[in-house]
Design a protein around this motif. Structure first.
Motif, PDB file in Angstrom:
ATOM      1  N   ASP A 676       0.820  -1.211   0.000  1.00  0.00           N
ATOM      2  CA  ASP A 676       0.000   0.000   0.000  1.00  0.00           C
ATOM      3  C   ASP A 676       0.858   1.266   0.000  1.00  0.00           C
ATOM      4  N   ILE A 677       2.174   1.088  -0.054  1.00  0.00           N
ATOM      5  CA  ILE A 677       3.088   2.236  -0.066  1.00  0.00           C
ATOM      6  C   ILE A 677       3.623   2.398  -1.474  1.00  0.00           C
ATOM      7  N   PRO A 678       3.209   3.429  -2.211  1.00  0.00           N
ATOM      8  CA  PRO A 678       3.618   3.575  -3.616  1.00  0.00           C
ATOM      9  C   PRO A 678       5.129   3.542  -3.824  1.00  0.00           C
ATOM     10  N   LEU A 679       5.884   4.072  -2.882  1.00  0.00           N
ATOM     11  CA  LEU A 679       7.333   4.155  -3.030  1.00  0.00           C
ATOM     12  C   LEU A 679       7.985   2.790  -3.206  1.00  0.00           C
ATOM     13  N   THR A 680       7.350   1.744  -2.683  1.00  0.00           N
ATOM     14  CA  THR A 680       7.969   0.409  -2.722  1.00  0.00           C
ATOM     15  C   THR A 680       7.614  -0.383  -3.977  1.00  0.00           C
ATOM     16  N   PHE A 681       6.758   0.180  -4.844  1.00  0.00           N
ATOM     17  CA  PHE A 681       6.337  -0.535  -6.055  1.00  0.00           C
ATOM     18  C   PHE A 681       5.813  -1.927  -5.694  1.00  0.00           C
ATOM     19  N   GLU A 682       4.815  -1.914  -4.799  1.00  0.00           N
ATOM     20  CA  GLU A 682       4.160  -3.136  -4.311  1.00  0.00           C
ATOM     21  C   GLU A 682       5.146  -4.086  -3.633  1.00  0.00           C
ATOM     22  N   GLY A 683       6.166  -3.499  -3.031  1.00  0.00           N
ATOM     23  CA  GLY A 683       7.128  -4.315  -2.293  1.00  0.00           C
ATOM     24  C   GLY A 683       8.287  -4.814  -3.121  1.00  0.00           C
ATOM     25  N   LYS A 684       8.267  -4.532  -4.439  1.00  0.00           N
ATOM     26  CA  LYS A 684       9.360  -5.019  -5.292  1.00  0.00           C
ATOM     27  C   LYS A 684      10.653  -4.235  -5.051  1.00  0.00           C
ATOM     28  N   ALA A 685      10.525  -2.939  -4.767  1.00  0.00           N
ATOM     29  CA  ALA A 685      11.721  -2.105  -4.540  1.00  0.00           C
ATOM     30  C   ALA A 685      12.146  -2.257  -3.079  1.00  0.00           C
ATOM     31  N   ARG A 727      15.276   8.878  -8.813  1.00  0.00           N
ATOM     32  CA  ARG A 727      15.096   7.685  -7.973  1.00  0.00           C
ATOM     33  C   ARG A 727      13.915   6.882  -8.511  1.00  0.00           C
ATOM     34  N   LEU A 728      14.219   5.836  -9.283  1.00  0.00           N
ATOM     35  CA  LEU A 728      13.200   4.959  -9.882  1.00  0.00           C
ATOM     36  C   LEU A 728      12.159   5.761 -10.649  1.00  0.00           C
ATOM     37  N   PHE A 755      15.860  -4.868  -8.063  1.00  0.00           N
ATOM     38  CA  PHE A 755      14.488  -4.386  -8.305  1.00  0.00           C
ATOM     39  C   PHE A 755      14.084  -4.642  -9.756  1.00  0.00           C
ATOM     40  N   VAL A 756      14.958  -4.292 -10.689  1.00  0.00           N
ATOM     41  CA  VAL A 756      14.653  -4.458 -12.120  1.00  0.00           C
ATOM     42  C   VAL A 756      14.399  -5.920 -12.460  1.00  0.00           C
ATOM     43  N   SER A 757      15.132  -6.810 -11.805  1.00  0.00           N
ATOM     44  CA  SER A 757      14.985  -8.241 -12.113  1.00  0.00           C
ATOM     45  C   SER A 757      13.593  -8.773 -11.744  1.00  0.00           C
ATOM     46  N   LYS A 758      12.873  -8.040 -10.896  1.00  0.00           N
ATOM     47  CA  LYS A 758      11.530  -8.481 -10.485  1.00  0.00           C
ATOM     48  C   LYS A 758      10.442  -7.951 -11.417  1.00  0.00           C
ATOM     49  N   LEU A 759      10.819  -7.092 -12.356  1.00  0.00           N
ATOM     50  CA  LEU A 759       9.843  -6.485 -13.246  1.00  0.00           C
ATOM     51  C   LEU A 759       9.652  -7.342 -14.501  1.00  0.00           C
ATOM     52  N   ASP A 760       8.460  -7.305 -15.056  1.00  0.00           N
ATOM     53  CA  ASP A 760       8.093  -8.177 -16.183  1.00  0.00           C
ATOM     54  C   ASP A 760       8.318  -7.455 -17.510  1.00  0.00           C
ATOM     55  N   TYR A 761       9.527  -7.564 -18.010  1.00  0.00           N
ATOM     56  CA  TYR A 761       9.870  -6.998 -19.319  1.00  0.00           C
ATOM     57  C   TYR A 761      10.589  -8.076 -20.124  1.00  0.00           C
ATOM     58  N   PRO A 762      10.357  -8.127 -21.444  1.00  0.00           N
ATOM     59  CA  PRO A 762      11.006  -9.178 -22.259  1.00  0.00           C
ATOM     60  C   PRO A 762      12.519  -9.033 -22.326  1.00  0.00           C
TER      61      PRO A 762
END
Length: 882
Positions: A676-685, A727-728, A755-762
């Motif tokens: 619920d904290i936008p800064l954390t990108f749903e906990g990924k950051a 910053r991100l 952080f980037v490794s948790k994001l869904d990009y090809p």
């Protein structure tokens, strides 16, 4: 020997938190590195002959003469220069005694010579002079030490606060009220932010402008006092010899002639008894203005009464500089003898000032038909100055306890009539034991900015702490003029932690000023752009009269360059310590870097808190040297350090079960789920989860910031190029995405890559660079991390290569990449803007381009330009399709 660099440290620093005023001289001993003092024939003897007072230096031996023992045994020239610099200042009236000499670690023979100072210009001069003296002693050359001592005295008098301003500042400091000197003269701020007050000499920010104007106009002052039945000399204002003649006919001799708006006795002539003297006096007064005052000369003694906050404080009898004849010796001899009084010194260095011969002296002697060779008769008083100013050699005698109640009433009434809350009243009378209205005396002047020296350092009688009622007036009991300060340091995460903490305080209704690596903000308004993490930026916030809460990012560079801008803070946060900037500024390993960062928590008040990272060994170890309370934060609630701390009743924040929680002893307060904290990108950051922990804890330590304030702020702090620049920052284009971040060291880049490794990009493409002034191994490590996480890499170079060539930096990055992933595609585009243009023109479909920014503002501006270009091109594409 060669001086490589001189730094002036003005606040808590790497060498000492409690002794903030230090000179740091970087000195190359060159061939003297091979010649300790014991190998230089006659050095000890020449040193002791030139500066025998060095005997008092105990050095590490701990006894008088200890330094000379070290010289005999053999010590290095840097150590000798340290002691010479200290003693030079002492001999010049600036007694200071802290010093250190340490190797820089760069190469043999290069040292940091550290010593304390009272006036920074004098400290710099002493550093250079000490090297000159040492070189003369080594070679056996003659050296004029007195020339340096006199030069230092003159520097001291030119740059120090005067005794009046100085005693007010000292009184404020004694009460814990901070101060900032606002110019090179006597304008000083007492207190911080909204609670500040200002003084200029002895005029305060509470002093009315109209009152000062009245006091500076002697005729208007006299008119008001006369109308209020205060006894004043009869007189008038004239502009010509004709007016002078009329005044003499009207008032008769003796007379006083003085400028209408003069001060310190300039242009004054007293006890005029002839026309010739009167004409000369008119000319002297008109040097300061066409209009002059002619008054009846009142005989008696010169008294000064001091009223502060409309209450009588003290009174002094003032005597002009003079000598008493003995019937044997000349006036010059008598002056020389008088100046031998150990209480007399140069300028304000002692209770009394030495008597000098000037134009006023010659005029007074000429009026009596005397010269300096005249022999006065026994017991004859020979006046040498027309006024009783201490700065010209006069003396003062405290008579406070003799003042009649009627005179006390008159003095306090005069202050009210003129409207001055700090008021000096000059009276000529036979004494103050009887009412001035009855003994034939008169009030001569009322002074704004009256000098305090005659009261705090009288030649005879009781010294009076006149600064105390001034500070009482400006800061009533219980007020210390401070605003809360949260100081934040560490290797990574400082700026985000600072911004979030400031946002929480603002959400709680505070008027926040904060500093970051991208600018200074006052209530969210950007006031200064650029890297603003040093003492100048901190002082900018503390000087702002609209700020009631300060959050200050304090980086390594500012601490090493000139120290912190504040002596104490309420809360200090240390995020982490990692290997960045190693090998710069004399910091050669991560342990030394931790010592730099530790300066910040060491400034915390004993009742305040240091908020430390329990997951970082070097940060956690800082608690061992702190005198304040300690609160901890950790990404693991089962960290043994957290458990031990909380079992003992301590405070902490932790990341547990997806929540940011506050631990109070064995109680747990769940603040918010990270999703619920936008800064954390749903906990990924995860690194931003870590940044939230100290922000939440530091804010919670203030009673008027509630859990609800914190929750509201965590929800409304949305990462963006405006809220968290560099910053991100995501920029979504039609066919690809750019992620701009200021990750600039291995520790920061690794967190970004995780952080980037948790994001869904090809595909994930890194745009990386290395900073030229970092170590080879640090630049290689950036390459290794990039090679481990990215699918492709574009290497670009910073604008400022900082001592390396572009090819060197690119080569080191490629070495690191090849070590972990030699098959990864690597492209080199040296210019950052060109690299961004290339990406825009040749995008990989759906790719995430992670860009390590050089100059954040410049990179973001370029990306926004590309985004605007894409928006403008959309209509063209649509038109073609139709």
């Amino acid at each position: 020997m060669q001086i490589l660099e001189i730094k002036v440290l003005r606040g808590p620093n790497y060498w000492s938190v409690r002794r903030p005023k230090l000179i740091q001289m970087k000195l190359d001993l060159q061939e003297m590195e091979e010649q300790p003092t014991s190998k230089i024939p006659g050095f000890r003897e020449r040193l002791e002959k030139l500066m025998p007072s060095l005997y008092e230096h105990r050095c590490s031996e701990g006894v008088p003469g200890g330094f000379f023992l070290r010289v005999d045994e053999g010590t290095w020239m840097g150590h000798v220069i340290e002691h010479i610099a200290l003693e030079l200042q002492t001999l010049s009236g600036m007694d200071t005694g802290f010093g250190r000499t340490r190797s820089t670690g760069e190469r043999d023979g290069v040292y940091y010579v550290i010593f304390s100072y009272m006036e920074e210009d004098a400290g710099v001069y002493a550093a250079k002079a000490a090297v000159r003296i040492a070189e003369a002693l080594i070679s056996g050359a003659e050296y004029d030490l007195q020339k340096d001592i006199q030069e230092l005295r003159e520097i001291r008098e030119d740059t120090r606060l005067g005794p009046s301003t100085g005693c007010i500042v000292d009184e404020a400091v004694k009460r814990g009220i901070p101060f900032i000197r606002l110019n090179k003269q006597s304008l000083v701020q007492l207190g911080y932010g909204v609670h500040q007050k200002r003084i200029r000499a002895t005029i305060a920010s509470t002093t009315g402008n109209i009152a000062v104007d009245i006091a500076c106009d002697k005729e208007e002052t006299k008119s008001l006092l006369e109308a209020a039945e205060v006894p004043v000399p009869r007189g008038t204002v004239i502009r010509s010899e004709e007016g002078l003649k009329d005044s003499i006919d009207r008032f008769g001799y003796p007379l006083v002639i003085k400028p209408i708006d003069g001060n310190h006795g300039k242009g004054n002539t007293t006890n005029i008894t002839t026309w010739e003297v009167a004409v000369k006096a008119l000319q002297a007064a008109q040097h300061y203005g066409r209009s002059v005052i002619v008054e009846k000369f009142i005989t008696g003694f010169d008294f000064r009464a001091l009223v502060i906050n409309y209450k009588f404080v003290c009174a002094a009898l003032r005597t002009p500089a003079s000598v008493v004849g003995d019937g044997v010796h000349t006036i010059q001899w008598l002056i020389d003898e008088t100046n031998k009084d150990p209480r007399r010194g140069y300028g304000h260095e002692k209770v009394l000032t030495q008597i000098t011969i000037d134009d006023f002296t010659w005029k007074m002697l000429n009026d009596k038909g005397y010269t300096l060779e005249t022999i006065p008769v026994k017991d004859e008083l020979v006046l040498l100055k027309p006024t009783a100013n201490l700065s010209t050699g006069g003396t003062s005698t405290d008579v406070t306890d003799e003042v009649h109640p009627a005179n006390v009433f008159m003095f306090e009434r005069i202050a009210r009539i003129i409207g001055l809350d700090i008021c000096g009243i000059d009276v000529m009378a036979t004494d103050l034991r009887t009412p001035v209205s009855e003994n034939g005396g008169a009030v001569l002047e009322v002074n704004a900015a009256p000098g305090f020296r005659m009261h705090i350092e009288p030649a005879v009688g009781l010294a009076r702490n006149v600064a105390e009622p001034v500070v009482d007036m400006l800061f009533p009991k219980g007020s210390v003029g401070r605003i809360p300060i949260i100081a934040i340091t560490g290797t990574n995460g400082k700026t985000t932690t600072t911004r979030l903490t400031a946002h929480i305080a603002k959400s709680a209704g505070k008027k926040v000023g904060y500093t970051t690596s991208d600018g200074v903000y006052i209530q969210n308004q950007l006031m200064m752009k650029g890297d603003c993490t040093g003492p100048i930026s901190s002082a900018f916030v503390l000087k702002d009269p609209t700020v009631d809460f300060a959050v200050l990012e304090c980086a390594r560079g500012g601490i090493l360059k000139s120290g912190l801008a504040f002596q104490n803070c309420e809360v200090a946060v240390v995020t982490n310590v990692a290997a960045d900037h190693i090998g710069l500024g004399g910091i050669n390993n991560v342990e030394q870097m931790a010592k730099v960062k530790a300066v910040v928590p060491e400034t915390v008040f004993t009742h305040g808190y240091a908020v430390l990272n329990a997951d970082d060994d070097l940060v956690y170890k800082m608690k061992e040297t702190l005198e304040c309370n300690v609160a901890l934060f950790s990404m693991n609630e089962n960290n043994p350090r957290i458990k031990e701390h909380c079992n003992a009743g301590g405070l902490a924040t932790v990341y547990e079960n997806g929540y940011i929680s506050i631990l109070k002893g064995n109680w747990k307060i769940r603040v918010m789920h990270v999703k619920d904290i936008p800064l954390t990108f749903e906990g990924k950051a995860i690194h931003n989860v870590a940044n939230c922990l100290p922000s939440v804890l530091a804010s919670y330590l203030f009673r008027d910031i509630t859990i609800e304030d914190i929750r509201s702020a965590l929800t409304s702090f949305v990462p963006s190029s405006t809220q968290t620049p560099g910053r991100l920052n995501f920029f979504h284009f039609k066919n690809f995405t750019m992620l701009a971040d200021f990750a600039h060291n291995p520790h920061g880049l690794k967190l970004l890559c995780e952080f980037v490794s948790k994001l869904d990009y090809p595909s994930r493409i890194g745009v990386i660079s290395g900073t030229g002034d970092r170590r080879d191994e640090d630049i290689r490590e950036l390459g290794e991390i990039s090679g481990s996480y990215f699918d492709e890499i574009i290497i670009r170079c910073d604008k400022n290569l900082r001592g390396r060539t572009a090819d060197e930096i690119i080569g080191l990055l490629k070495e690191g990449i090849d070590k972990v992933n030699p098959s990864i595609p690597v492209m080199t585009i040296a210019n950052e803007n060109e690299a961004l243009e290339y990406i825009y023109e040749n995008p990989r479909q759906g790719a995430l381009y992670t860009i390590m920014c050089d100059v954040v503002a410049g990179a973001l501006d370029k990306i926004r330009e590309l985004k605007d270009r894409e928006e403008k091109e959309k209509p063209k594409v649509s038109a073609l399709m139709s």
